[in-house]
Design a protein around this motif. Structure first.
Motif, mmCIF file in Angstrom:
data_model
loop_
_atom_site.group_PDB
_atom_site.id
_atom_site.type_symbol
_atom_site.label_atom_id
_atom_site.label_comp_id
_atom_site.label_asym_id
_atom_site.label_seq_id
_atom_site.Cartn_x
_atom_site.Cartn_y
_atom_site.Cartn_z
ATOM 1 N N ALA A 1 0.676 -1.191 -0.159
ATOM 2 C CA ALA A 1 -0.015 0.213 -0.039
ATOM 3 C C ALA A 1 0.783 1.262 -0.108
ATOM 4 N N VAL A 2 1.805 1.057 0.902
ATOM 5 C CA VAL A 2 2.914 2.405 0.939
ATOM 6 C C VAL A 2 3.896 2.471 -0.303
ATOM 7 N N TYR A 3 4.247 1.134 -0.614
ATOM 8 C CA TYR A 3 5.321 1.317 -1.686
ATOM 9 C C TYR A 3 4.584 1.632 -3.087
ATOM 10 N N SER A 4 3.569 1.158 -3.275
ATOM 11 C CA SER A 4 2.907 1.187 -4.598
ATOM 12 C C SER A 4 1.954 2.589 -4.620
ATOM 13 N N ARG A 5 1.642 3.135 -3.475
ATOM 14 C CA ARG A 5 0.655 4.007 -3.187
ATOM 15 C C ARG A 5 -0.572 3.812 -3.660
ATOM 16 N N ILE A 6 -0.889 2.679 -3.380
ATOM 17 C CA ILE A 6 -2.263 2.328 -3.841
ATOM 18 C C ILE A 6 -3.498 2.914 -3.171
ATOM 19 N N PRO A 7 -3.556 3.608 -1.982
ATOM 20 C CA PRO A 7 -4.592 4.516 -1.294
ATOM 21 C C PRO A 7 -4.836 5.631 -2.507
ATOM 22 N N GLU A 8 -3.545 6.218 -2.955
ATOM 23 C CA GLU A 8 -3.646 7.479 -3.256
ATOM 24 C C GLU A 8 -4.082 7.180 -4.830
ATOM 25 N N ARG A 9 -3.633 6.044 -5.405
ATOM 26 C CA ARG A 9 -4.228 5.683 -6.806
ATOM 27 C C ARG A 9 -5.576 5.519 -6.697
ATOM 28 N N ILE A 10 -6.130 4.784 -5.624
ATOM 29 C CA ILE A 10 -7.532 4.562 -5.671
ATOM 30 C C ILE A 10 -8.423 5.685 -5.665
ATOM 31 N N THR A 11 -7.919 6.626 -4.739
ATOM 32 C CA THR A 11 -8.758 7.900 -4.565
ATOM 33 C C THR A 11 -8.619 8.687 -5.605
ATOM 34 N N ALA A 12 -7.599 8.768 -6.609
ATOM 35 C CA ALA A 12 -7.458 9.338 -7.766
ATOM 36 C C ALA A 12 -8.278 8.996 -8.997
ATOM 37 N N HIS A 13 -8.855 7.753 -8.705
ATOM 38 C CA HIS A 13 -9.605 7.127 -9.708
ATOM 39 C C HIS A 13 -10.575 8.103 -10.262
ATOM 40 N N ARG A 14 -10.851 8.239 -11.669
ATOM 41 C CA ARG A 14 -11.690 8.904 -12.177
ATOM 42 C C ARG A 14 -13.422 8.586 -11.613
ATOM 43 N N ARG B 1 -13.026 16.606 -2.413
ATOM 44 C CA ARG B 1 -11.525 16.414 -1.934
ATOM 45 C C ARG B 1 -11.275 15.990 -0.675
ATOM 46 N N GLN B 2 -12.127 16.462 0.369
ATOM 47 C CA GLN B 2 -11.633 15.997 1.558
ATOM 48 C C GLN B 2 -12.363 14.586 2.019
ATOM 49 N N ARG B 3 -13.308 14.051 1.249
ATOM 50 C CA ARG B 3 -13.831 12.687 1.528
ATOM 51 C C ARG B 3 -12.770 11.760 0.880
ATOM 52 N N ARG B 4 -12.418 12.018 -0.217
ATOM 53 C CA ARG B 4 -11.304 11.137 -0.994
ATOM 54 C C ARG B 4 -10.111 11.295 -0.089
#
Length: 660
Positions: A506-519, A526-529
């Motif tokens: 999760a931290v290495y591949s930045r999965i949380p950030e990638r999920i919340t940045a998904h279209r 933005r606050q909820r994401r």
């Protein structure tokens, strides 16, 4: 026999083959690596013979000079003892092929001749068992006196070439995109890896000119050592960053290779520019390292062990960070753990009931496995979301935390820290105990209440036949409850590994950030994401571990059915709830013998669940850190000593008095 071998070598020192040296090693070889008497006796005889008869020593020196003069040495310095770039799959099949069809050695290369001399690593154990001082004494004998200039020049040129090759490899590894991405400052400032490569090139060129008598003095090698220290410091910084930002197997492998290459460069510098008085001891350590590396390069076990360590280090690092949350040392934490486990107990009671109801569905085996898995997976995930604690999930985390504590004290006089470690072990046991009480103590009455309420509405949650089956499954005598509990314990351990893997990923591949940045989530504010990102960052591993743990529990019985094997699982919390529903089904009309056997069975199931998962997790965590802790018996005595002074601390926390 030693005398005959040395006399034969002295008569024909220019023979140029390794067979006489192989006979000499065979004569020195002890009956077993642990037989120090044989080692001291054989090496003592050799040293006494070489010192008493100078002509034999001179003959052995000329023979070894002949072996070195006509062979390529560079691979011995650059490859032996350093991790290769081959992956797990390539290394596995290469070793299999070598076992079936052994490789052919080319004696023109010193590394291959050395490998054949020590029988492809089979002599590594006894070579390592020989004290460094004995090897150093032998090498001191061989290095004394004069040697042909051609041999010394050839060896020095090979060492210089090896130094250059290693510097270029370190430079290439230091510029790998994965490492640069973890430490971007390398791009902003001058890379110490590139500076080391340039300085090594300059040093080698000057040394070559010195050998050719084109200059009188070479340049100082201390600048290279400064740059090597900077490279090592940078790898340490990257390692510290990986503890926060995650790490991959490839990056861990890269850092290990880089450290080994830098250590080899330092060794070669000691040979080239260091004090000659230290050469015998350096050679002793180098021979041991080469022998062990040669043994490992042909061993499937060593290959799997090395890759397992790399993987285990990655997945247990984050487990140790979260493990301290499962260890309580205060009364406030103790009661928080009880409440957390109690919440889980409520949900477990309903999960057990849903599992019973799902058995009534007329489904194919795979359909049943799917329904069971969904029940377990989403139930465990719900427990985590509601901040509940499953007692048997603790060992995988607390074992990593305990191993981390052992690692911290193992190299700094651990005897002085046994008291703190013993206290930690007591805290771990007490935390585990109250979690079990919370799970079982709440799941049982809730299941009883649900069953009696169901009965009050005029129906039974389960039939007497199903209840009889549930009671049979709890018996440690009439069923395979212990074996099935061990399977559940293994899955508990495996789920902890999965949690650590996904925490790291999760931290290495930045999965949380990638999920919340998904279209697909752009409709959210933005606050909820950002809240979703923060939650996933801290909980993705736990959610993934619980999800897969549910799948493993729910599908094990079906796997056993498909393969015709008696496979299933037994978990203490669900077994307790099943016992409660069985009591209601029989309207509490059970003999005391059945109640005792079922209660004992539940206790044994819990012990096996915890014992298997904790022991496996602790072994893996210690292995991943390369920790060899040998003070288990003194640690146990220290634990007993503390319990003798305060026996209730095993089950009840000591009240902490705050100083005003």
């Amino acid at each position: 026999m030693l005398t005959e071998i040395l006399e034969e070598i002295t008569r024909n020192p220019e023979v140029g083959v390794f067979r006489p040296l192989g006979r000499l090693l065979k004569q020195l070889r002890p009956s077993s690596p642990d037989n120090l008497d044989d080692i001291n006796k054989s090496f003592g005889a050799l040293l006494e013979l070489l010192s008493r008869r100078p002509e034999l020593r001179a003959g052995l020196q000329r023979y070894i000079d002949t072996l070195l003069a006509g062979r390529r040495q560079i691979n011995l310095y650059t490859d032996t003892g350093i991790l290769s770039s081959e992956g797990l799959s390539a290394g596995f099949w290469r070793r299999i092929g070598e076992h079936i069809l052994p490789p052919v050695s080319d004696d023109k290369y010193l590394d291959e001749a050395f490998a054949r001399l020590i029988r492809r690593g089979r002599d590594a154990d006894w070579i390592e068992a020989v004290p460094d001082e004995l090897w150093a004494s032998v090498f001191e004998m061989l290095l004394s006196g004069s040697h042909p200039k051609t041999v010394l020049r050839h060896t020095r040129l090979e060492q210089l070439d090896a130094l250059r090759v290693l510097a270029h490899r370190v430079c290439a590894m230091g510029l790998e995109p994965e490492l640069v991405r973890k430490y971007p400052a390398v791009e902003s400032f001058e890379s110490p890896f590139m500076a080391l490569s340039n300085e090594t090139e300059r040093f080698v060129r000057h040394q070559r000119e010195l050998l050719q008598e084109l200059r009188e003095d070479g340049i100082d090698h201390r600048q290279m050592q400064v740059l090597m220290d900077q490279c090592l410091e940078l790898t340490r910084k990257v390692k510290r960053l990986t503890e926060q930002n995650g790490v991959s197997i490839s990056l861990t492998y890269l850092i290990v290779r880089m450290k080994q290459a830098l250590a080899r460069m330092e060794l070669l510098l000691d040979f080239i520019a260091g004090d000659t008085a230290s050469h015998p001891l350096l050679l002793a350590k180098f021979v041991k390292q080469m022998s062990r590396s040669e043994a490992d390069s042909h061993s499937l076990r060593a290959l799997l062990s090395r890759n397992t360590e790399l993987l285990a280090r990655n997945v247990t690092e984050h487990a140790s960070e979260t493990g301290d949350h499962y260890v309580t040392s205060t009364r406030a934490g103790f009661f928080d753990m009880w409440r957390s486990a109690g919440r889980a107990g409520v949900i477990v009671a309903f999960m057990a009931l849903l599992k019973i109801f799902s058995t009534r569905l007329a489904l194919a085996p795979l359909g049943q496995a799917f329904i069971y898995s969904l029940n377990y997976s989403f139930g465990f995930m719900l427990i985590h979301v509601l901040h509940g604690t499953i007692a048997t999930k603790q060992p995988a985390m607390t074992a990593s935390h305990l191993a981390s504590s052992v690692e911290q004290i193992s190299t700094h006089r651990p005897e002085k820290h046994l008291g703190d470690l013993a206290k930690l072990c007591i805290d771990v046991f007490r935390s585990q105990f109250i979690a079990i009480i919370g799970n079982v103590g709440v799941a049982f009455p809730i299941a009883l209440a649900v069953g009696m309420m169901w009965q009050w509405f005029g129906d039974f949650p389960i039939s007497p036949a199903k209840a009889d089956h549930l009671l049979h499954d709890l018996s440690p005598i009439d069923s395979l409850a212990i074996f099935h509990a061990a399977i559940a314990g293994f899955f508990l351990f495996l789920s902890g590994i999965i949690s650590g893997y996904y925490d790291n990923k999760a931290v290495y591949s930045r999965i949380p950030e990638r999920i919340t940045a998904h279209r697909a989530l752009r409709w959210m504010s933005r606050q909820r994401r950002e809240r979703i990102t923060k939650y996933l960052h801290h909980n993705l591993g736990a959610l993934a571990g619980n999800f897969y743990f549910g799948i493993m529990l729910g599908s094990m019985g079906t796997v056993g059915f498909l393969f015709g094997l008696p496979l299933d699982i037994r978990h203490i919390a669900f077994s307790t709830a099943n016992f409660a529903y069985a009591l209601v089904a029989f309207d509490f009309a059970l003999s005391w013998q059945v109640i005792v056997v079922s209660s004992v069975g539940i206790a044994i199931i819990g012990l096996v669940n915890l014992g298997v998962s904790f022991s496996l997790a602790l072994m893996l965590a210690l292995k991943s850190r390369g920790v060899k802790f040998r003070l288990w018996w003194p640690l146990l005595k220290e634990i007993l000593q503390q319990l003798k002074q305060r026996p209730m601390t095993l089950l009840w926390p000591v009240k902490v008095v705050e100083n005003n």
